[in-house]
Design a protein around this motif. Structure first.
Motif, short mmCIF file in Angstrom:
data_model
loop_
_atom_site.label_atom_id
_atom_site.label_comp_id
_atom_site.label_asym_id
_atom_site.label_seq_id
_atom_site.Cartn_x
_atom_site.Cartn_y
_atom_site.Cartn_z
N ASP A 1 12.38 -27.35 -7.63
CA ASP A 1 13.32 -27.91 -6.67
C ASP A 1 13.73 -26.87 -5.62
N THR A 2 13.98 -25.64 -6.04
CA THR A 2 14.37 -24.60 -5.08
C THR A 2 13.21 -24.24 -4.15
N GLU A 3 11.99 -24.37 -4.67
CA GLU A 3 10.82 -24.10 -3.84
C GLU A 3 10.71 -25.12 -2.72
N LYS A 4 10.97 -26.36 -3.03
CA LYS A 4 10.93 -27.42 -2.03
C LYS A 4 12.01 -27.20 -0.97
#
Length: 137
Positions: A1-4
């Motif tokens: 999620d943080t990558e997105k």
């Protein structure tokens, strides 16, 4: 999620940067267009003032100045001013004392005067080097 989220933020930054560059290019385009329009008006004014005619232009140039035919209009202005200078020169023959110093218009050969400029490098001779060796530190 943080990558997105990071990818989304990076893409938003790139998008903002591209939009900013687009605005800068649009402003440059507007400035250039205004400058070019000023050049067109000036060329047209000189074209009319020296008595040029669109009939002297090559076929296909049209009556209005564009980027494509601007050089043809300038060539016509140059030709007309050369004609006017020749007429002026012929009317001034024998009227002045400085006739021989005045350049002649219409000559196909030109003489160039070459001036030799002084050197900007100082000339150090052997004598000066001896004086420097005798000075105390």
């Amino acid at each position: 999620d943080t990558e997105k989220v990071k990818i989304l933020e990076m893409l938003e930054e790139k998008c903002a940067d591209i939009e900013h560059k687009g605005k800068k290019y649009e402003e440059k385009h507007q400035e250039t267009s205004q400058t070019l329009e000023g050049v067109r008006r000036s060329i047209n004014m000189v074209f009319e003032k020296v008595g040029c005619s669109t009939q002297t232009l090559p076929s296909g140039c049209g009556d209005t100045i564009s980027e494509a035919n601007m050089m043809h209009f300038l060539a016509a202005i140059e030709d007309r001013t050369n004609e006017l200078l020749k007429v002026y020169d012929s009317t001034c023959d024998g009227e002045t004392d400085f006739e021989t110093t005045r350049p002649r218009f219409g000559n196909t050969t030109a003489s160039l005067q070459v001036n030799k400029l002084p050197s900007t490098v100082e000339d150090y001779s052997e004598d000066e080097d001896e004086d420097e060796d005798q000075r105390p530190f």
